[in-house]
Design an enzyme around this catalytic site. Structure first.
Site, short mmCIF file in Angstrom:
data_model
loop_
_atom_site.label_atom_id
_atom_site.label_comp_id
_atom_site.label_asym_id
_atom_site.label_seq_id
_atom_site.Cartn_x
_atom_site.Cartn_y
_atom_site.Cartn_z
N HIS A 1 -9.44 1.59 4.63
CA HIS A 1 -8.18 1.77 5.34
C HIS A 1 -8.41 2.75 6.49
CE1 HIS A 1 -4.05 2.80 6.29
NE2 HIS A 1 -3.68 1.72 5.63
N GLY B 1 2.42 2.28 10.69
CA GLY B 1 3.41 3.35 10.54
C GLY B 1 4.11 3.75 11.83
N GLU C 1 -5.66 -4.68 10.47
CA GLU C 1 -4.61 -3.67 10.67
C GLU C 1 -4.88 -2.89 11.96
OE1 GLU C 1 -2.57 -2.62 6.71
OE2 GLU C 1 -4.23 -1.24 6.99
N ASN D 1 0.89 -1.17 0.00
CA ASN D 1 0.00 0.00 0.00
C ASN D 1 0.92 1.21 0.00
OD1 ASN D 1 -1.81 2.06 0.45
ND2 ASN D 1 -2.06 1.60 2.64
N LYS E 1 0.27 4.33 -0.30
CA LYS E 1 -0.26 5.57 0.30
C LYS E 1 0.02 6.76 -0.61
CE LYS E 1 0.60 3.59 4.82
NZ LYS E 1 0.25 3.76 6.22
N SER F 1 3.19 -2.06 10.37
CA SER F 1 4.63 -2.13 10.61
C SER F 1 5.19 -3.53 10.38
CB SER F 1 4.99 -1.63 12.02
OG SER F 1 4.62 -0.29 12.16
N GLU G 1 -6.80 5.11 7.55
CA GLU G 1 -6.52 6.52 7.23
C GLU G 1 -7.71 7.14 6.51
OE1 GLU G 1 -2.71 5.79 5.37
OE2 GLU G 1 -1.95 5.16 7.32
C1 PEP Z 1 -0.80 0.29 5.84
O1 PEP Z 1 -0.83 1.49 5.61
O2 PEP Z 1 -1.69 -0.44 5.39
C2 PEP Z 1 0.31 -0.24 6.63
C3 PEP Z 1 0.25 -1.46 7.07
O3 PEP Z 1 1.37 0.61 6.84
P1 PEP Z 1 2.78 0.26 7.55
O4 PEP Z 1 3.22 -1.07 7.01
O5 PEP Z 1 3.69 1.38 7.14
O6 PEP Z 1 2.53 0.21 9.01
#
Ligand code: PEP
Length: 254
Positions: free
Chosen positions: A96, A174, A168, A9, A11, A213, A98
């Site tokens: 997501h 992040g 998630e 992803n 972003k 992460s 976000e």
């Molecule tokens: C995400 O944005 O779906 C995600 C898992 O980000 P990160 O791996 O950077 O935590």
């Protein structure tokens, strides 16, 4: 058998040049694990065509980070599932955290996007997960179940035959705070058990990815868990060596 899936992803990141470089490298990595692990990247809508141009004909799959619920009309700034599909996309991420957070998308809106994506020929990747406060309060499954229920109420459990779920935890995205394999496995197992109340076959066959992460170091142990079918990868999907190592970690499930 559930085929492992490793999905990036990106972003709000990327240029035409960096997309070309990543898509070319990930197409080669996807070809190496073809038939064993599915590899995909979800890109900003404006860069999906660049992914297509550089990955067409390879085993790499791609998609969008979101999609609109409408098929066309006066919705300035939006991208319909049909537009996303026209650029060779397979997937559309919906819900997501976000988007739920910064764009105030309710679970009902996310469910409508899930439905629109499927109707447009895309496989929705439904993101669910709790905040840190909800984790601390022990309400992780209440949050996940409510987010799943909104979709089940709109489209029915069978719709998950052609969908992917990404668990998630928001506190892990992040932040560098990856959920432990035990925590992640516990939630994945509970998600599957919840879905089984509606349809045991669908629950057993749907792929549930872990996101938050996940990196080259943590992926092997996460992917060794029985209910973790791969990962949705943010930051590490912008680096060729890291994403390639995560793809290789998924090979153990193949
Ligand atoms: C995400 O944005 O779906 C995600 C898992 O980000 P990160 O791996 O950077 O935590």
């Amino acid at each position: 058998m559930r085929k492992p899936l490793v999905m990036g992803n990106w972003k709000l990141n990327g240029t035409k040049d960096s997309t070309k470089e990543l898509a070319t490298a990930f197409a080669a990595a996807a070809n190496k694990v073809k038939g064993k692990v599915e590899v995909a990247v979800c890109a900003p809508a404006i860069l999906i065509g660049t992914v297509e141009a550089n990955a067409q004909g390879s085993a790499l799959l791609w998609g969008s980070e979101d999609c609109d619920v409408h098929t066309k009309g006066a919705y300035t700034g939006e991208n319909s599932p049909a537009m996303i599909k026209e650029f060779g996309s397979t997937f559309a991420i919906v819900g997501h955290s976000e988007r739920r957070g910064y764009h105030h998308e309710s679970s009902e809106t996310v469910a409508a996007k899930f439905k629109a994506a499927q109707e447009g020929g895309l496989i929705p990747v439904l993101c669910i997960g709790e905040s840190e406060a909800e984790f601390d309060a022990g309400t992780t499954m209440a949050v996940c179940e409510a987010e799943l229920k909104a979709v089940i109420d709109l489209v029915g459990i069978k719709a998950f035959e052609s969908a992917v779920i990404a668990y998630e935890p928001i506190w892990a995205i992040g932040t560098g705070k990856t959920a432990t394999p035990e925590i992640a496995q516990g939630v994945h197992q509970a998600i599957r058990a919840y879905l089984a109340k509606f349809d045991a076959e669908v629950a057993a066959s749907v792929r549930i990815l872990y996101g938050g992460s996940c990196n080259a170091k943590t992926a092997p142990e996460l992917f060794a868990q029985p209910d973790i079918d791969g990962g949705l990868i943010g930051g590490a999907s912008l680096k060729v060596p890291d994403f390639t190592a995560i793809i290789e970690a998924a090979l153990q499930r193949a």
